[in-house]
Design a protein around this motif. Structure first.
Motif, PDB file in Angstrom:
ATOM      1  N   SER A 148      -3.717  74.993 -22.687  1.00  0.00           N
ATOM      2  CA  SER A 148      -3.137  73.906 -23.088  1.00  0.00           C
ATOM      3  C   SER A 148      -2.770  74.166 -24.489  1.00  0.00           C
ATOM      4  N   ASP A 149      -1.718  72.923 -25.282  1.00  0.00           N
ATOM      5  CA  ASP A 149      -1.094  73.132 -26.494  1.00  0.00           C
ATOM      6  C   ASP A 149      -1.982  72.393 -27.119  1.00  0.00           C
ATOM      7  N   VAL A 150      -2.496  70.818 -26.396  1.00  0.00           N
ATOM      8  CA  VAL A 150      -3.298  70.024 -26.908  1.00  0.00           C
ATOM      9  C   VAL A 150      -4.280  69.982 -27.229  1.00  0.00           C
ATOM     10  N   PRO A 151      -4.803  68.933 -27.874  1.00  0.00           N
ATOM     11  CA  PRO A 151      -6.922  69.129 -27.486  1.00  0.00           C
ATOM     12  C   PRO A 151      -7.141  68.450 -27.108  1.00  0.00           C
ATOM     13  N   TRP A 152      -6.905  66.745 -25.688  1.00  0.00           N
ATOM     14  CA  TRP A 152      -7.340  66.126 -25.599  1.00  0.00           C
ATOM     15  C   TRP A 152      -6.004  65.594 -24.532  1.00  0.00           C
ATOM     16  N   ASN A 153      -6.137  65.323 -23.198  1.00  0.00           N
ATOM     17  CA  ASN A 153      -5.608  66.115 -22.242  1.00  0.00           C
ATOM     18  C   ASN A 153      -6.367  65.043 -20.870  1.00  0.00           C
ATOM     19  N   ALA A 154      -5.713  64.193 -20.251  1.00  0.00           N
ATOM     20  CA  ALA A 154      -5.858  63.460 -18.396  1.00  0.00           C
ATOM     21  C   ALA A 154      -7.060  63.928 -18.311  1.00  0.00           C
ATOM     22  N   ASP A 155      -8.184  65.124 -18.259  1.00  0.00           N
ATOM     23  CA  ASP A 155      -8.609  65.219 -17.486  1.00  0.00           C
ATOM     24  C   ASP A 155     -10.137  64.814 -18.209  1.00  0.00           C
ATOM     25  N   ASN A 156      -9.807  64.611 -19.686  1.00  0.00           N
ATOM     26  CA  ASN A 156     -11.037  64.188 -21.065  1.00  0.00           C
ATOM     27  C   ASN A 156     -10.867  62.552 -20.807  1.00  0.00           C
ATOM     28  N   ALA A 157      -9.948  61.796 -21.284  1.00  0.00           N
ATOM     29  CA  ALA A 157      -9.753  60.599 -20.977  1.00  0.00           C
ATOM     30  C   ALA A 157     -10.777  59.917 -19.136  1.00  0.00           C
ATOM     31  N   ALA A 158     -10.273  60.803 -18.212  1.00  0.00           N
ATOM     32  CA  ALA A 158     -10.782  60.552 -17.226  1.00  0.00           C
ATOM     33  C   ALA A 158     -12.814  60.243 -17.514  1.00  0.00           C
ATOM     34  N   ALA A 159     -12.837  61.958 -18.172  1.00  0.00           N
ATOM     35  CA  ALA A 159     -14.543  62.158 -18.377  1.00  0.00           C
ATOM     36  C   ALA A 159     -14.998  61.015 -18.462  1.00  0.00           C
ATOM     37  N   LEU A 160     -14.210  60.328 -20.107  1.00  0.00           N
ATOM     38  CA  LEU A 160     -14.511  59.991 -21.133  1.00  0.00           C
ATOM     39  C   LEU A 160     -14.851  58.109 -20.080  1.00  0.00           C
ATOM     40  N   ALA A 161     -13.607  57.994 -20.175  1.00  0.00           N
ATOM     41  CA  ALA A 161     -14.094  56.545 -18.458  1.00  0.00           C
ATOM     42  C   ALA A 161     -14.680  57.157 -18.316  1.00  0.00           C
ATOM     43  N   GLU A 162     -15.083  57.408 -17.028  1.00  0.00           N
ATOM     44  CA  GLU A 162     -15.961  57.059 -16.332  1.00  0.00           C
ATOM     45  C   GLU A 162     -17.849  57.001 -17.009  1.00  0.00           C
ATOM     46  N   TRP A 163     -17.991  58.174 -17.964  1.00  0.00           N
ATOM     47  CA  TRP A 163     -18.884  57.911 -18.962  1.00  0.00           C
ATOM     48  C   TRP A 163     -19.489  56.577 -19.440  1.00  0.00           C
ATOM     49  N   GLY A 164     -18.374  56.165 -19.868  1.00  0.00           N
ATOM     50  CA  GLY A 164     -18.222  54.761 -20.751  1.00  0.00           C
ATOM     51  C   GLY A 164     -18.204  53.352 -19.629  1.00  0.00           C
ATOM     52  N   ARG A 165     -17.875  53.627 -18.271  1.00  0.00           N
ATOM     53  CA  ARG A 165     -18.496  52.644 -17.477  1.00  0.00           C
ATOM     54  C   ARG A 165     -20.342  53.216 -17.254  1.00  0.00           C
ATOM     55  N   SER A 166     -20.267  53.698 -17.088  1.00  0.00           N
ATOM     56  CA  SER A 166     -21.859  54.244 -16.844  1.00  0.00           C
ATOM     57  C   SER A 166     -22.848  53.738 -17.633  1.00  0.00           C
ATOM     58  N   LEU A 167     -22.603  53.935 -18.772  1.00  0.00           N
ATOM     59  CA  LEU A 167     -23.714  53.803 -19.489  1.00  0.00           C
ATOM     60  C   LEU A 167     -24.510  52.224 -20.080  1.00  0.00           C
ATOM     61  N   ALA A 168     -23.699  50.918 -19.476  1.00  0.00           N
ATOM     62  CA  ALA A 168     -24.453  50.054 -19.796  1.00  0.00           C
ATOM     63  C   ALA A 168     -25.286  50.218 -18.249  1.00  0.00           C
ATOM     64  N   ALA A 169     -25.578  50.362 -17.121  1.00  0.00           N
ATOM     65  CA  ALA A 169     -26.441  50.843 -16.055  1.00  0.00           C
ATOM     66  C   ALA A 169     -27.170  51.246 -16.968  1.00  0.00           C
ATOM     67  N   HIS A 219     -17.087  70.020 -17.540  1.00  0.00           N
ATOM     68  CA  HIS A 219     -14.871  70.035 -17.884  1.00  0.00           C
ATOM     69  C   HIS A 219     -15.437  68.965 -15.877  1.00  0.00           C
ATOM     70  N   PRO A 220     -15.691  67.417 -15.901  1.00  0.00           N
ATOM     71  CA  PRO A 220     -16.075  66.859 -14.773  1.00  0.00           C
ATOM     72  C   PRO A 220     -15.078  66.353 -14.004  1.00  0.00           C
ATOM     73  N   HIS A 221     -13.811  66.683 -14.685  1.00  0.00           N
ATOM     74  CA  HIS A 221     -12.565  66.255 -14.008  1.00  0.00           C
ATOM     75  C   HIS A 221     -11.511  67.502 -13.949  1.00  0.00           C
ATOM     76  N   ALA A 222     -12.006  68.178 -14.567  1.00  0.00           N
ATOM     77  CA  ALA A 222     -11.044  69.836 -14.482  1.00  0.00           C
ATOM     78  C   ALA A 222      -9.909  69.443 -13.357  1.00  0.00           C
ATOM     79  N   PRO A 223      -8.736  69.782 -13.807  1.00  0.00           N
ATOM     80  CA  PRO A 223      -7.958  69.461 -12.469  1.00  0.00           C
ATOM     81  C   PRO A 223      -7.714  71.178 -11.916  1.00  0.00           C
ATOM     82  N   TYR A 224      -8.388  71.435 -11.405  1.00  0.00           N
ATOM     83  CA  TYR A 224      -8.225  73.023 -10.725  1.00  0.00           C
ATOM     84  C   TYR A 224      -9.359  73.276  -9.705  1.00  0.00           C
ATOM     85  N   GLN A 225      -9.039  73.567  -8.705  1.00  0.00           N
ATOM     86  CA  GLN A 225     -10.161  73.916  -7.926  1.00  0.00           C
ATOM     87  C   GLN A 225     -11.396  74.289  -8.374  1.00  0.00           C
TER      88      GLN A 225
END
Length: 328
Positions: A156-177, A127-133
């Motif tokens: 939480s009560d939902v399986p897809w959160n903003a921290d997951n979206a941030a982790a996916l976006a970061e991974w996706g940006r680095s993938l090509a390089a 969980h690289p962008h988990a929103p806690y200390q």
């Protein structure tokens, strides 16, 4: 490799796709369920394997041997909760404990990753962008094998959160390089179960050569895997020319010929399929009300370094995502 038999598993069950959850807490750390309860939930959820990842302890390892079986493989692990981020040590020896008492400035992470690798284990940035200390993963990626881009419900009560979206976006940006340099790290998804009815939300679906710890971890390490919201979601992806076919986590040699991406999905009513390459989102298709549908899209190695797939619900929340198929 870490012991295949301590955690169960049916040697000789053969090659196939196996569903599992590699981030699970029981009463031996801060979870609310005993191993016996979690094993029962795993079977009900349609999982083939789970990983016991208590926080900074191996105290529960012995308890898992009594609940595994030919239908449920238990991989021994640990969640290593340092002050600058958490990571999963998967496939460690029974009773093995990995130290957590350090920060980025101490420069010792690599030593502990090597300790896991010497046992044949896998190291996952959790969980690289988990929103806690301490939840944000601050270490450089060198030495890590996999990135957990989708972490589960927890409180939480939902399986897809903003921290997951941030982790996916970061991974996706680095993938090509990372693909270009030969250092790309596969994505995975796990529930981080602490409470009942969380196991397998999400889960990683792995193509493995056999139903053993070593084979499952090898499939994850190679990226021959995709992430599903639950066992109710199914997906198949192929990329093919006239003469060759490759699947998720594999490489397709195109010989400069066009390649066709074929995606089939079940279990996502009125959802959508999107195709992603190093140029971004390149194709979209809608799924019917019954949730079962397919799409095709053509490309070349000149146009696309890789292809990966996302499947979303009408709300935009994730239902499934894949590792890339690489074109050469």
């Amino acid at each position: 490799m870490g012991s295949d038999r301590v955690g169960g598993g049916a040697v000789g069950r053969g090659a196939g796709w196996y569903r599992g959850d590699c981030h699970v807490h029981s009463v031996y750390s801060d979870g609310h369920l005993a191993p016996e309860q979690l094993a029962a939930e795993a079977r009900t959820a349609g999982l083939d394997f789970i990983a016991a990842t208590e926080h900074n302890t191996s105290a529960g390892h012995a308890a898992w041997s009594g609940v595994a079986g030919d239908d449920l493989l238990v991989i021994l692990g640990e969640e290593v909760t340092t002050d600058n981020g958490h990571w999963l040590a998967l496939g460690i020896r029974p009773g093995q404990e990995i130290d957590w008492r350090y920060r980025v400035r101490d420069g010792v992470l690599g030593r502990h990753l090597d300790e896991v690798h010497r046992t044949g284990g896998l190291c996952v940035a959790a969980h690289p962008h988990a929103p806690y200390q301490s939840g944000t993963f601050m270490y450089p990626p060198q030495g890590l094998d996999v990135i957990e881009v989708w972490n589960g419900l927890w409180a939480s009560d939902v399986p897809w959160n903003a921290d997951n979206a941030a982790a996916l976006a970061e991974w996706g940006r680095s993938l090509a390089a990372d693909i270009h340099s030969g250092t790309w790290r596969p994505a995975m998804g796990n529930s981080d179960t602490h409470f009942e009815n969380q196991l397998g939300i999400p889960q990683t679906v792995v193509q493995a050569d056999d139903f053993t710890t070593g084979a499952i971890l090898a499939g994850i390490r190679a990226g021959r895997s995709w992430v599903a919201e639950s066992s109710g979601v199914d997906l198949a992806v192929t990329l093919s020319t006239n003469h060759r076919t490759a699947g998720i986590g594999e490489q397709l040699e195109t010989d400069n010929k066009p390649a066709v991406v074929r995606v089939a999905v079940q279990g996502v009513p009125s959802g959508s399929i999107s195709v992603h390459t190093d140029r971004g989102t390149v194709h979209r298709a809608s799924l019917p009300e019954d949730g079962a549908g397919a799409t095709e899209w053509a490309t070349t190695a000149e146009e696309s370094d890789y292809v990966r797939i996302e499947v979303r619900h009408p709300s935009g929340s994730m239902a499934a995502l894949t590792n890339p198929v690489i074109l050469t």
